[in-house]
Design an enzyme around this catalytic site. Structure first.
Site, PDB file in Angstrom:
ATOM      1  N   LYS A 109       0.718 -15.209   6.083  1.00  0.00           N
ATOM      2  CA  LYS A 109       1.689 -14.453   5.672  1.00  0.00           C
ATOM      3  C   LYS A 109       1.474 -13.513   4.258  1.00  0.00           C
ATOM      4  O   LYS A 109       1.698 -12.298   4.170  1.00  0.00           O
ATOM      5  CB  LYS A 109       3.176 -15.489   5.093  1.00  0.00           C
ATOM      6  CG  LYS A 109       3.660 -16.022   6.280  1.00  0.00           C
ATOM      7  CD  LYS A 109       4.648 -17.283   6.008  1.00  0.00           C
ATOM      8  CE  LYS A 109       5.005 -17.883   7.226  1.00  0.00           C
ATOM      9  NZ  LYS A 109       5.824 -19.203   6.950  1.00  0.00           N
ATOM     10  N   GLN A 125       7.675 -23.306   2.305  1.00  0.00           N
ATOM     11  CA  GLN A 125       6.942 -23.672   3.766  1.00  0.00           C
ATOM     12  C   GLN A 125       7.646 -24.974   4.003  1.00  0.00           C
ATOM     13  O   GLN A 125       7.439 -25.853   3.510  1.00  0.00           O
ATOM     14  CB  GLN A 125       5.584 -23.661   3.667  1.00  0.00           C
ATOM     15  CG  GLN A 125       4.884 -23.862   5.204  1.00  0.00           C
ATOM     16  CD  GLN A 125       5.230 -22.672   6.152  1.00  0.00           C
ATOM     17  OE1 GLN A 125       5.365 -21.643   5.731  1.00  0.00           O
ATOM     18  NE2 GLN A 125       5.163 -23.104   7.464  1.00  0.00           N
ATOM     19  N   ASP A 133      13.799 -16.715   4.750  1.00  0.00           N
ATOM     20  CA  ASP A 133      14.138 -17.582   5.856  1.00  0.00           C
ATOM     21  C   ASP A 133      15.233 -17.682   6.475  1.00  0.00           C
ATOM     22  O   ASP A 133      15.457 -18.152   7.903  1.00  0.00           O
ATOM     23  CB  ASP A 133      13.595 -19.090   5.445  1.00  0.00           C
ATOM     24  CG  ASP A 133      12.032 -19.244   5.514  1.00  0.00           C
ATOM     25  OD1 ASP A 133      11.489 -18.837   6.711  1.00  0.00           O
ATOM     26  OD2 ASP A 133      11.415 -20.324   4.989  1.00  0.00           O
TER      27      ASP A 133
HETATM   28  N1  GUN Z   1       7.517 -23.776   9.311  1.00  0.00           N
HETATM   29  C1  GUN Z   1       7.512 -23.680  10.393  1.00  0.00           C
HETATM   30  N2  GUN Z   1       8.490 -22.298  10.613  1.00  0.00           N
HETATM   31  C2  GUN Z   1       8.800 -21.909   9.272  1.00  0.00           C
HETATM   32  C3  GUN Z   1       9.518 -20.829   8.919  1.00  0.00           C
HETATM   33  O1  GUN Z   1       9.786 -19.900   9.774  1.00  0.00           O
HETATM   34  N3  GUN Z   1       9.677 -20.997   7.596  1.00  0.00           N
HETATM   35  C4  GUN Z   1       9.327 -21.867   6.917  1.00  0.00           C
HETATM   36  N4  GUN Z   1       9.451 -21.852   5.510  1.00  0.00           N
HETATM   37  N5  GUN Z   1       8.701 -22.893   7.152  1.00  0.00           N
HETATM   38  C5  GUN Z   1       8.280 -22.909   8.406  1.00  0.00           C
END
Ligand code: GUN
Length: 289
Positions: A51, A95, A118
């Site tokens: 990311k 995350q 998110d």
């Molecule tokens: N863990 C797996 N997919 C995601 C996501 O799209 N966002 C976040 N914050 N954690 C994740």
């Protein structure tokens, strides 16, 4: 059978993002994303690294905040509040999954909904259900929808089966498919559903998001089905340098020959999640004006 190339579609999305970053910077706004990781989960470390790297490639300011696994709820909440008040940060992502002692729902609620890229905050969940375009759509289901569109799949009137009911994928995916943009007939199935294979066999479009390696077998899909495999599972493999290989929720080799179209793992939904996160970050920056 068509293999839907997630890397290629993600590259298209990132190209659109790059142009929008330039436009925003010309207006004096440098988009900024903060990614918070608590603990040392190896898969999460990879995602968080990708990311931040993608932000760098697009000219998006990024901050990667890595906290020890022993970080307390209150310490994490304090980090979130600080980011809420930081004008250089338009998007905040914590995350998932955090360590077990963390109340994830409380952390999500502490994020300013205008920075919740998110789309997990209750305010954004409500906006998705209400089809309010001002909210943030969770990145993975948004990416899956974009893949269907890019592959020319018509969702209107189609039988869509969503396998999985998670907050991150299954539920928002079902809402997107049943929205007035997509008009699919949606069934949500999960681990407690009575006859999963029979439900899946009804699907014109099958979204597999259960996190069980190769659970969907050839006799679970009808001929001509479109399969979107959201699973990213690590399977021990001593032939690999890393010691593991990645596999989806679908037994690809036996299912693919029956499909009209299918996404591979890796190289399907995975790259799209990051691309849609970038899009959401730009939406947050745009809406901050
Ligand atoms: N863990 C797996 N997919 C995601 C996501 O799209 N966002 C976040 N914050 N954690 C994740």
């Amino acid at each position: 059978m068509k293999i839907i190339d997630g890397k290629a579609v993600a590259a298209e999305v990132l190209l659109e993002c790059r142009e929008e970053v330039l436009a925003l910077v010309a207006q004096g706004i440098r988009p900024g994303l903060a990614v918070v990781l608590v603990g040392e989960d190896p898969a999460s470390q990879v995602y968080v690294g990708s990311k931040a790297k993608t932000c760098g490639e697009l000219g998006i300011h990024s901050e990667k905040i890595v906290l020890p696994a022993a970080t307390s709820q209150e310490e994490l909440m304090a980090v979130v509040r600080k980011l809420n008040n930081d004008p250089a940060i338009h998007g905040i992502l914590v995350q998932s999954p955090p360590p077990r002692h963390i109340d994830e729902s409380a952390v999500v609620r502490a994020i300013d909904p205008r920075k919740d890229v998110d789309g997990f905050h209750p305010e954004n969940v409500a906006k998705l259900a209400l089809e309010d375009p001002g909210g943030f759509v969770p990145c993975t289901p948004a990416g899956a929808m974009r893949l269907l569109a890019a592959a020319g799949i018509d969702t209107n009137g189609a039988e869509a089966v969503v396998l999985g009911r998670s907050m991150i994928v299954g539920k928002p995916m079902a809402l997107l498919l049943m929205s007035k943009n997509a008009n699919a007939t949606v069934t949500v199935a999960h681990s407690r559903s009575r006859d999963l294979p029979a439900i899946c066999r009804r699907a014109d479009i099958l979204i597999a998001a259960v996190g069980r390696p190769e659970m969907v077998r050839a006799d679970w899909v009808k001929d001509g089905c479109v399969v979107i495999d959201v699973g990213i599972n690590r399977i021990a493999d001593s032939n690999k340098k890393s010691g593991f290989r990645l596999t989806g929720d679908v037994a690809y080799d036996e299912v693919a020959p029956k499909c009209a179209a299918i996404t591979p793992v890796p190289g399907g939904v995975g790259p799209m999640t990051i691309a849609m996160l970038m899009k959401n970050t730009l939406q947050a920056a745009r809406q901050s004006r």
